[in-house]
Design a protein around this motif. Sequence first.
Motif, PDB file in Angstrom:
ATOM      1  N   LEU A  31     -14.481   0.356  -3.930  1.00  0.00           N
ATOM      2  CA  LEU A  31     -13.037   0.557  -3.919  1.00  0.00           C
ATOM      3  C   LEU A  31     -12.653   1.470  -5.077  1.00  0.00           C
ATOM      4  CD1 LEU A  31     -11.895  -3.093  -3.117  1.00  0.00           C
ATOM      5  CD2 LEU A  31     -12.310  -1.192  -1.537  1.00  0.00           C
ATOM      6  N   ARG A  32     -12.076   2.605  -4.767  1.00  0.00           N
ATOM      7  CA  ARG A  32     -11.794   3.617  -5.797  1.00  0.00           C
ATOM      8  C   ARG A  32     -10.312   3.894  -6.009  1.00  0.00           C
ATOM      9  NH1 ARG A  32     -16.864   6.269  -6.563  1.00  0.00           N
ATOM     10  NH2 ARG A  32     -18.326   4.615  -6.084  1.00  0.00           N
ATOM     11  N   LYS A  33      -9.467   3.506  -5.072  1.00  0.00           N
ATOM     12  CA  LYS A  33      -8.036   3.812  -5.153  1.00  0.00           C
ATOM     13  C   LYS A  33      -7.247   2.516  -5.265  1.00  0.00           C
ATOM     14  CE  LYS A  33      -8.614   8.235  -4.309  1.00  0.00           C
ATOM     15  NZ  LYS A  33      -8.449   9.228  -5.334  1.00  0.00           N
ATOM     16  N   PHE A  34      -6.475   2.417  -6.335  1.00  0.00           N
ATOM     17  CA  PHE A  34      -5.634   1.247  -6.580  1.00  0.00           C
ATOM     18  C   PHE A  34      -4.250   1.707  -6.993  1.00  0.00           C
ATOM     19  CE2 PHE A  34      -9.812  -0.558  -6.959  1.00  0.00           C
ATOM     20  CZ  PHE A  34      -9.679  -1.896  -6.621  1.00  0.00           C
ATOM     21  N   VAL A  35      -3.317   0.792  -6.912  1.00  0.00           N
ATOM     22  CA  VAL A  35      -1.980   1.038  -7.430  1.00  0.00           C
ATOM     23  C   VAL A  35      -1.574  -0.191  -8.233  1.00  0.00           C
ATOM     24  CG1 VAL A  35      -0.799   0.153  -5.363  1.00  0.00           C
ATOM     25  CG2 VAL A  35       0.360   1.796  -6.849  1.00  0.00           C
ATOM     26  N   LEU A  36      -0.897   0.040  -9.325  1.00  0.00           N
ATOM     27  CA  LEU A  36      -0.379  -1.048 -10.142  1.00  0.00           C
ATOM     28  C   LEU A  36       1.041  -1.319  -9.654  1.00  0.00           C
ATOM     29  CD1 LEU A  36      -1.267  -2.763 -12.569  1.00  0.00           C
ATOM     30  CD2 LEU A  36      -0.163  -1.084 -14.039  1.00  0.00           C
ATOM     31  N   LEU A  37       1.254  -2.515  -9.085  1.00  0.00           N
ATOM     32  CA  LEU A  37       2.541  -2.849  -8.479  1.00  0.00           C
ATOM     33  C   LEU A  37       3.333  -3.827  -9.339  1.00  0.00           C
ATOM     34  CD1 LEU A  37       1.515  -3.354  -4.743  1.00  0.00           C
ATOM     35  CD2 LEU A  37       2.689  -1.379  -5.753  1.00  0.00           C
ATOM     36  N   ASP A  38       4.611  -3.571  -9.450  1.00  0.00           N
ATOM     37  CA  ASP A  38       5.544  -4.463 -10.131  1.00  0.00           C
ATOM     38  C   ASP A  38       6.389  -5.126  -9.049  1.00  0.00           C
ATOM     39  OD1 ASP A  38       7.405  -5.769 -11.665  1.00  0.00           O
ATOM     40  OD2 ASP A  38       8.270  -3.967 -12.552  1.00  0.00           O
ATOM     41  N   ASP A  39       6.072  -6.368  -8.743  1.00  0.00           N
ATOM     42  CA  ASP A  39       6.815  -7.139  -7.750  1.00  0.00           C
ATOM     43  C   ASP A  39       8.018  -7.772  -8.438  1.00  0.00           C
ATOM     44  OD1 ASP A  39       7.804  -8.875  -5.860  1.00  0.00           O
ATOM     45  OD2 ASP A  39       5.969 -10.045  -5.659  1.00  0.00           O
ATOM     46  N   PRO A  40       9.241  -7.393  -8.058  1.00  0.00           N
ATOM     47  CA  PRO A  40      10.418  -7.951  -8.725  1.00  0.00           C
ATOM     48  C   PRO A  40      10.558  -9.463  -8.547  1.00  0.00           C
ATOM     49  CG  PRO A  40      11.062  -6.610  -6.834  1.00  0.00           C
ATOM     50  CD  PRO A  40       9.581  -6.465  -6.996  1.00  0.00           C
ATOM     51  N   ASN A  41       9.852 -10.042  -7.582  1.00  0.00           N
ATOM     52  CA  ASN A  41       9.914 -11.488  -7.368  1.00  0.00           C
ATOM     53  C   ASN A  41       8.903 -12.259  -8.214  1.00  0.00           C
ATOM     54  OD1 ASN A  41      11.926 -11.252  -5.359  1.00  0.00           O
ATOM     55  ND2 ASN A  41      10.350 -10.585  -3.931  1.00  0.00           N
ATOM     56  N   ASP A  42       8.066 -11.547  -8.944  1.00  0.00           N
ATOM     57  CA  ASP A  42       7.051 -12.173  -9.788  1.00  0.00           C
ATOM     58  C   ASP A  42       7.411 -11.893 -11.243  1.00  0.00           C
ATOM     59  OD1 ASP A  42       4.758 -12.893 -11.245  1.00  0.00           O
ATOM     60  OD2 ASP A  42       3.425 -12.336  -9.607  1.00  0.00           O
ATOM     61  N   GLU A  43       7.776 -12.926 -11.977  1.00  0.00           N
ATOM     62  CA  GLU A  43       8.227 -12.748 -13.357  1.00  0.00           C
ATOM     63  C   GLU A  43       7.084 -12.658 -14.365  1.00  0.00           C
ATOM     64  OE1 GLU A  43      11.153 -15.628 -14.445  1.00  0.00           O
ATOM     65  OE2 GLU A  43      12.596 -14.836 -13.005  1.00  0.00           O
ATOM     66  N   ILE A  44       5.869 -12.920 -13.918  1.00  0.00           N
ATOM     67  CA  ILE A  44       4.756 -12.958 -14.863  1.00  0.00           C
ATOM     68  C   ILE A  44       3.823 -11.758 -14.710  1.00  0.00           C
ATOM     69  CG2 ILE A  44       2.780 -14.291 -15.678  1.00  0.00           C
ATOM     70  CD1 ILE A  44       4.254 -16.806 -14.730  1.00  0.00           C
ATOM     71  N   PHE A  45       3.320 -11.523 -13.518  1.00  0.00           N
ATOM     72  CA  PHE A  45       2.233 -10.575 -13.337  1.00  0.00           C
ATOM     73  C   PHE A  45       2.658  -9.270 -12.692  1.00  0.00           C
ATOM     74  CE2 PHE A  45       0.507 -14.893 -12.873  1.00  0.00           C
ATOM     75  CZ  PHE A  45      -0.295 -14.915 -14.002  1.00  0.00           C
ATOM     76  N   ALA A  46       1.924  -8.223 -13.031  1.00  0.00           N
ATOM     77  CA  ALA A  46       1.872  -7.021 -12.211  1.00  0.00           C
ATOM     78  C   ALA A  46       0.619  -7.213 -11.358  1.00  0.00           C
ATOM     79  CB  ALA A  46       1.768  -5.781 -13.076  1.00  0.00           C
ATOM     80  N   TRP A  47       0.452  -6.398 -10.340  1.00  0.00           N
ATOM     81  CA  TRP A  47      -0.680  -6.571  -9.428  1.00  0.00           C
ATOM     82  C   TRP A  47      -1.431  -5.262  -9.283  1.00  0.00           C
ATOM     83  CZ3 TRP A  47      -2.132 -11.198  -7.353  1.00  0.00           C
ATOM     84  CH2 TRP A  47      -1.247 -12.258  -7.585  1.00  0.00           C
ATOM     85  N   LEU A  48      -2.738  -5.326  -9.466  1.00  0.00           N
ATOM     86  CA  LEU A  48      -3.607  -4.180  -9.238  1.00  0.00           C
ATOM     87  C   LEU A  48      -4.079  -4.292  -7.793  1.00  0.00           C
ATOM     88  CD1 LEU A  48      -4.892  -1.715 -10.604  1.00  0.00           C
ATOM     89  CD2 LEU A  48      -6.847  -3.171 -11.162  1.00  0.00           C
ATOM     90  N   GLN A  49      -3.441  -3.521  -6.923  1.00  0.00           N
ATOM     91  CA  GLN A  49      -3.647  -3.607  -5.485  1.00  0.00           C
ATOM     92  C   GLN A  49      -4.556  -2.484  -5.009  1.00  0.00           C
ATOM     93  OE1 GLN A  49      -2.356  -5.714  -2.779  1.00  0.00           O
ATOM     94  NE2 GLN A  49      -3.940  -4.498  -1.759  1.00  0.00           N
ATOM     95  N   SER A  50      -5.585  -2.833  -4.250  1.00  0.00           N
ATOM     96  CA  SER A  50      -6.443  -1.824  -3.632  1.00  0.00           C
ATOM     97  C   SER A  50      -5.668  -1.096  -2.544  1.00  0.00           C
ATOM     98  CB  SER A  50      -7.678  -2.486  -3.026  1.00  0.00           C
ATOM     99  OG  SER A  50      -8.383  -1.546  -2.230  1.00  0.00           O
ATOM    100  N   CYS A  51      -5.820   0.218  -2.507  1.00  0.00           N
ATOM    101  CA  CYS A  51      -5.222   1.015  -1.431  1.00  0.00           C
ATOM    102  C   CYS A  51      -6.143   1.054  -0.218  1.00  0.00           C
ATOM    103  CB  CYS A  51      -4.966   2.446  -1.918  1.00  0.00           C
ATOM    104  SG  CYS A  51      -3.764   2.548  -3.256  1.00  0.00           S
TER     105      CYS A  51
END
Length: 175
Positions: A31-51
């Motif tokens: 897996l080489r492509k990811f995006v760092l997502l800021d979910d406004p419904n999650d007050e703690i974590f950002a998410w490193l999501q595989s594309c």
Amino acid sequence: MIISTSRFGQVELKQEDVLTFPEGLLGFADLRKFVLLDDPNDEIFAWLQSCEAPAIAFPVLEPELFAPQYKANLTKGDMEALKLTAQDKARYFSIVTIPDDPTQMTANLKAPVVVNIEARTARQCVLQDNNLAIREPIFTKLQQRVVQNPAVAIKNQSTGIDVATKLTVIRDAEL
């Protein structure tokens, strides 16, 4: 561009939101492509999501949120792979493991995800410091942050969340 995720559904991104991991992540070399997502419904974590794999998403936090004295010393090889000229140009994120009992959650301080914001490249770097834990307990430390500043989400107390892409979920009617 639109990616499918099992956690967030269809997500709309710009090409410049994508982070390239030339060597993949530890255990996920393909897996080489990811995006760092800021979910406004999650007050703690950002998410490193595989594309590339909808089911692969890692909760991440900046280590400074639970380890204020955190210091990462990158090797020359890490710096070259990330196309960095100075360590202060990088952003660091720890992958968090959340078991069934969230009070036992841990963060990997030994192998942070290091992001070169300008080049949009990233690498999971295994640091040489033997004092850094692979499974640093963080629940109590995060809880203390909430008590100290209850009006501000934990992830918004960091300096690096600004590199995350605000989550835009596409509704079925828009497809």
